[in-house]
Design a protein around this motif. Sequence first.
Motif, PDB file in Angstrom:
ATOM      1  N   LEU A   1       0.841  -1.193   0.000  1.00 25.71           N
ATOM      2  CA  LEU A   1       0.000   0.000   0.000  1.00 25.71           C
ATOM      3  C   LEU A   1       0.876   1.242   0.000  1.00 25.71           C
ATOM      4  O   LEU A   1       1.653   1.472   0.928  1.00 25.71           O
ATOM      5  CB  LEU A   1      -0.945  -0.011   1.195  1.00 25.71           C
ATOM      6  N   ILE A   2       0.745   2.017  -1.081  1.00 28.13           N
ATOM      7  CA  ILE A   2       1.485   3.257  -1.250  1.00 28.13           C
ATOM      8  C   ILE A   2       0.616   4.369  -0.691  1.00 28.13           C
ATOM      9  O   ILE A   2      -0.493   4.591  -1.174  1.00 28.13           O
ATOM     10  CB  ILE A   2       1.762   3.551  -2.740  1.00 28.13           C
ATOM     11  N   MET A   3       1.095   5.073   0.333  1.00 26.20           N
ATOM     12  CA  MET A   3       0.287   6.089   0.992  1.00 26.20           C
ATOM     13  C   MET A   3       0.969   7.446   0.995  1.00 26.20           C
ATOM     14  O   MET A   3       2.174   7.538   0.838  1.00 26.20           O
ATOM     15  CB  MET A   3      -0.045   5.668   2.418  1.00 26.20           C
TER      16      MET A   3
ATOM     17  N   MET B   1      -1.561  -1.054  -4.083  1.00 23.50           N
ATOM     18  CA  MET B   1      -2.669  -0.112  -4.046  1.00 23.50           C
ATOM     19  C   MET B   1      -2.151   1.263  -3.666  1.00 23.50           C
ATOM     20  O   MET B   1      -1.394   1.394  -2.705  1.00 23.50           O
ATOM     21  CB  MET B   1      -3.734  -0.547  -3.040  1.00 23.50           C
ATOM     22  N   ALA B   2      -2.574   2.276  -4.405  1.00 26.70           N
ATOM     23  CA  ALA B   2      -2.300   3.670  -4.067  1.00 26.70           C
ATOM     24  C   ALA B   2      -3.491   4.187  -3.274  1.00 26.70           C
ATOM     25  O   ALA B   2      -4.625   4.123  -3.741  1.00 26.70           O
ATOM     26  CB  ALA B   2      -2.116   4.494  -5.333  1.00 26.70           C
ATOM     27  N   CYS B   3      -3.227   4.665  -2.064  1.00 28.86           N
ATOM     28  CA  CYS B   3      -4.301   5.131  -1.192  1.00 28.86           C
ATOM     29  C   CYS B   3      -3.740   6.148  -0.215  1.00 28.86           C
ATOM     30  O   CYS B   3      -2.695   5.914   0.391  1.00 28.86           O
ATOM     31  CB  CYS B   3      -4.889   3.954  -0.425  1.00 28.86           C
ATOM     32  N   SER B   4      -4.446   7.261  -0.025  1.00 28.42           N
ATOM     33  CA  SER B   4      -3.946   8.284   0.888  1.00 28.42           C
ATOM     34  C   SER B   4      -3.728   7.729   2.294  1.00 28.42           C
ATOM     35  O   SER B   4      -2.678   7.975   2.887  1.00 28.42           O
ATOM     36  CB  SER B   4      -4.891   9.486   0.926  1.00 28.42           C
ATOM     37  N   ALA B   5      -4.679   7.004   2.846  1.00 28.22           N
ATOM     38  CA  ALA B   5      -4.558   6.358   4.168  1.00 28.22           C
ATOM     39  C   ALA B   5      -3.886   7.284   5.177  1.00 28.22           C
ATOM     40  O   ALA B   5      -2.920   6.916   5.838  1.00 28.22           O
ATOM     41  CB  ALA B   5      -3.816   5.034   4.037  1.00 28.22           C
TER      42      ALA B   5
END
Length: 160
Positions: free
Chosen positions: A4-6, A77-81
């Motif tokens: 996960l890219i945040m 997955m690219a997600c701000s998180a």
Amino acid sequence: MFYLIMGVSGSGKTTIGKLLSDRLNCQFYDADDFHPSNNIEKMSRGIPLNDNDRLPWLLKLNDIVSNAIKEGKSGVMACSALKEQYRQIIGRNYPQKITWIYLRGDYATIRDRLEKRSNHFMPEDLLCSQFDALEEPHNAINVDISFDENKLIEQITNQL
């Protein structure tokens, strides 16, 4: 594994996520693609989302990650998180199978990027609210976005 890219809007999550998924030969997911239309409309009007707005979206992201892991598939997955509680919701079923990658950048650099970007629903005026909400992760690979894309991918893959 699932990666996960945040980071805040404009930090390069989608670009780096696509490059990393190509490098790892796995599926790429952009979390923005799974926002309900009312969330996109709200952000387009310059209104920050609240936790109630985000919850159905975060649960959907958890389903995507969990289903891929159950099927034995890797993904990126690219997600701000931005908050720890969001990261916990996304990864709650398989936290040990998720690697978080934080794209860290300063406000001025990211604001400059957003000013140059077109065709995105996130207006640059909401950047301040994203930095206000950001809780930097303690359990992530941290990379400085001031490097070029190839250097960032190299830094990330060297730490995987």
